[in-house]
Enzyme design. Structure first.
Site, PDB file in Angstrom:
ATOM      1  N   CYS A  66       6.989 -48.183 -49.745  1.00 19.21           N
ATOM      2  CA  CYS A  66       6.817 -48.963 -48.432  1.00 19.21           C
ATOM      3  C   CYS A  66       5.219 -48.817 -47.726  1.00 19.21           C
ATOM      4  O   CYS A  66       4.875 -48.358 -48.407  1.00 19.21           O
ATOM      5  CB  CYS A  66       7.366 -47.595 -47.651  1.00 19.21           C
ATOM      6  SG  CYS A  66       6.806 -47.453 -45.196  1.00 19.21           S
ATOM      7  N   CYS A  90       6.406 -55.418 -44.685  1.00 19.36           N
ATOM      8  CA  CYS A  90       7.363 -54.161 -44.880  1.00 19.36           C
ATOM      9  C   CYS A  90       8.074 -54.352 -45.787  1.00 19.36           C
ATOM     10  O   CYS A  90       9.070 -55.121 -46.199  1.00 19.36           O
ATOM     11  CB  CYS A  90       8.325 -54.245 -43.101  1.00 19.36           C
ATOM     12  SG  CYS A  90       9.358 -53.064 -43.386  1.00 19.36           S
TER      13      CYS A  90
HETATM   14  N1  DGL Z   1       6.127 -49.837 -43.326  1.00 16.86           N
HETATM   15  C1  DGL Z   1       7.734 -50.142 -43.589  1.00 16.86           C
HETATM   16  C2  DGL Z   1       7.827 -50.292 -45.361  1.00 16.86           C
HETATM   17  O1  DGL Z   1       7.081 -51.129 -46.021  1.00 16.86           O
HETATM   18  C3  DGL Z   1       8.618 -49.437 -43.097  1.00 16.86           C
HETATM   19  C4  DGL Z   1       9.186 -48.399 -42.011  1.00 16.86           C
HETATM   20  C5  DGL Z   1       9.159 -47.382 -41.178  1.00 16.86           C
HETATM   21  O2  DGL Z   1       9.813 -47.881 -40.348  1.00 16.86           O
HETATM   22  O3  DGL Z   1      10.362 -46.840 -41.517  1.00 16.86           O
HETATM   23  O4  DGL Z   1       9.153 -50.145 -45.603  1.00 16.86           O
END
Ligand code: DGL
Length: 265
Positions: free
Chosen positions: A190, A76
């Site tokens: 993301c 993440c």
């Molecule tokens: N998948 C996450 C990232 O790489 C965050 C997505 C979220 O929960 O807003 O930033």
């Protein structure tokens, strides 16, 4: 020394981290995987730095205690760009983070105009300024934070593919900026967004999309060189911080990707 059955723990707010699991599983097909999604805290991208910094290290502490992983992967960007140093200091296992692949994008760009598509929280991080200054100093780096794309990726995994228009509207957040028409590489900063890449390429066929997944997978291989793994693939385990109807639907959809059990933290 790691036991063969000791897992690699992947962590994200939701299903985005699967875009890191996939290239990892390609390189380490028998690695036992625990995939943890903080569904009770989802989404991260609209939270404050303080909220993320308070939540993520505590959760990872509990997960490490329960699953005793050989390696933790914060799959993440939002959590990594905000909380990686604190998590590393708190845990006694190696931790791999996910940061925007600006270096890869700068190496590929011909027009020297790059788009960075992340969550709102990620694109405002000083960490991103730093990556742009270090690896893309001669590029214009345009950024757009999108909460809608995160939701679209979750919906896609739960069985509802995104429309072209919905994706186009979000990409317009980059292309509509001054100089945006010259973007030739977009960093999916993301981990949810590579799950939508096929649609993104349909909408913007002139653009190359890059993300951190393949680089992280190679890093995981390096960090586990010489470690023992099972002889044949073992079913992965899914963990949610809230296990409701939605999470069970996602888990059912992931059975075909090798996840055998679903549990609540
Ligand atoms: N998948 C996450 C990232 O790489 C965050 C997505 C979220 O929960 O807003 O930033």
């Amino acid at each position: 020394m790691a036991e063969p059955t000791q897992p690699i723990l992947f962590f994200d707010s939701g299903v985005g981290g699967l875009s890191v699991v996939t290239p990892t599983a390609r390189l380490l097909p028998t690695a036992p995987i625990v995939y943890a999604a903080d569904s009770a805290g989802f989404p991260y991208g609209t939270k404050t730095e303080a909220e993320i910094a308070a939540r993520v290290p505590a959760l990872l502490g509990r997960l490490v205690e329960r699953y005793r992983p050989r390696l933790v992967v914060i799959a993440c960007n939002t959590a990594s760009t905000i909380a990686l140093p604190v998590v590393r200091a708190a845990l006694d296992v190696p931790v791999v983070g996910t940061v925007p692949a600006i270096k890869v994008a700068a190496e590929a760009s011909r027009t020297r105009v790059i788009g960075v598509l992340g969550t709102e929280a990620t694109v405002r991080q000083p960490y991103v300024d730093d990556l742009a200054a270090r690896f893309a100093a001669d590029c214009t780096v345009l950024r757009h934070g999108s909460a809608a794309l995160v939701e679209l990726a979750e919906a896609a995994l739960a069985g509802t593919p995104p429309s072209r228009d919905a994706i186009a509207a979000e990409l317009a957040g980059l292309f509509g900026q001054p100089g945006g028409g010259r973007i030739d590489v977009i960093v999916n900063a993301c981990t949810h967004f590579p799950l939508l890449e096929k649609r993104m390429r349909e909408v913007a066929p002139h653009v190359a999309f890059v993300d951190g997944g393949p680089g992280i997978a190679r890093r995981i291989v390096t960090l586990t060189v010489g470690q023992a793994f099972p002889a044949t693939p073992v079913p992965g385990r899914l963990v949610f911080t809230r296990l409701g109807e939605r999470e069970r639907r996602i888990a059912a959809g992931l059975a075909s990707q090798g996840f055998g059990t679903v549990e609540a933290l």
